[in-house]
Design an enzyme around this catalytic site. Structure first.
Site, PDB file in Angstrom:
ATOM      1  N   GLY A  19       0.784  -1.224   0.000  1.00 43.02           N
ATOM      2  CA  GLY A  19       0.000   0.000   0.000  1.00 43.02           C
ATOM      3  C   GLY A  19       0.815   1.274   0.000  1.00 43.02           C
ATOM      4  N   TYR A 172     -11.209   2.521  15.384  1.00 37.39           N
ATOM      5  CA  TYR A 172     -10.228   2.969  14.383  1.00 37.39           C
ATOM      6  C   TYR A 172     -10.080   4.489  14.430  1.00 37.39           C
ATOM      7  CZ  TYR A 172      -8.023   3.990   9.920  1.00 37.39           C
ATOM      8  OH  TYR A 172      -7.172   4.478   8.958  1.00 37.39           O
TER       9      TYR A 172
END
Length: 269
Positions: A19, A172
């Site tokens: 990524g 998160y």
């Protein structure tokens, strides 16, 4: 690119095996930096380095690999000690490694909610331990790869593990708010950046479609460049400096988060 401002700079990128992290490592190396690639395992880190050499034509001599599973704080400590020993002069630390909080409430062996530990506490500990190596020369800095979702978050001071009421999105977001607040810590020069919604493992948290990871990485690399002047605690949405969530720059919140983090990573007596 020998005339690049990043030439002869040493940069550690966490989560550099895929990524945005992998693309950040590639772009930095292409600009002449020595890049320390961190992966969860030695095999993953080595594979990432081999991929950059084979597909991007990076000089293998510019790459060094390191391993640490951020769900284990003892491995973070070992990583920091190894980096300080082998690279006593570190110009930039890119705190990029991250995971999406799982559907079910999950606690690490260290006793912390897993997203809070991997996304924030491990980076907090790593940054503190690398402080002796992080240069105070102009251009030295920490770049925290955060998220616009920090604006939706609150830190549950009395229950940071969210054991009483768990939501993966809230967990998160809390980790990203903490990472953004940490950029305002006066001990190091640091900024945080939302690289945009990109095609990575975290994309489902944001949208159905995202930009290529290399676009997000370009925003990170720009902030690593010593020619780009930064202000400690600044927050960027891609390439634009904007105000973060109000809590992210409050002195009281910064101090309170430091105290909490010190306890959770075991750095207090």
């Amino acid at each position: 690119m020998p005339d690049s401002p990043l030439s002869s700079r040493t940069v550690l990128v966490t989560g550099a095996t895929s990524g945005i992290g992998l693309e950040t490592a590639r772009l930095l190396a292409e600009r002449g930096a020595t890049v320390l690639l961190h992966g969860r395992t030695a095999e993953e880190a080595r594979a990432a380095a081999d991929r950059l050499v084979a597909t991007a034509g990076i000089d293998a001599g510019q790459l060094c690999t390191y391993a640490a599973d951020f769900t284990r704080l003892d491995e973070v400590e070992s990583l920091a000690h190894k980096v300080v020993t082998e690279h006593p002069h570190l110009d930039v630390l890119v705190n990029n490694a991250g995971i999406a909080a799982p559907e079910r409430h999950t606690v690490t062996a260290d006793g912390n909610e897993i997203a809070f530990q991997v996304n924030f506490l491990a980076h907090y500990l790593l940054t503190c331990l690398l402080e002796p190596a992080l240069t105070s020369a102009p251009g030295g800095r920490v770049v925290n790869v955060s998220s616009a979702l920090h604006r939706t978050a609150s830190i549950q001071w009395s229950d940071p593990n969210r054991s009483r009421s768990y939501s993966r999105l809230a967990a998160y977001a809390q980790s990203q708010l903490a990472l953004t607040v940490f950029a305002a810590d006066p001990r190091v020069t640091a900024v945080s950046v939302h690289p945009g919604a990109c095609e990575t493992a975290l994309l489902p948290l944001y949208a159905h479609e995202g930009a290529p990871a290399t676009e997000g990485a370009a925003h990170v690399v720009r902030l690593c460049d010593p020619a780009v002047e930064i202000v400690n605690g600044a927050y960027y949405d891609r390439d634009a400096r904007v105000e973060p969530a109000p809590a992210a720059t409050e002195d009281r919140t910064v101090r309170r988060l430091n105290r909490l983090a010190e306890v959770l990573v075991g750095r207090t007596a």
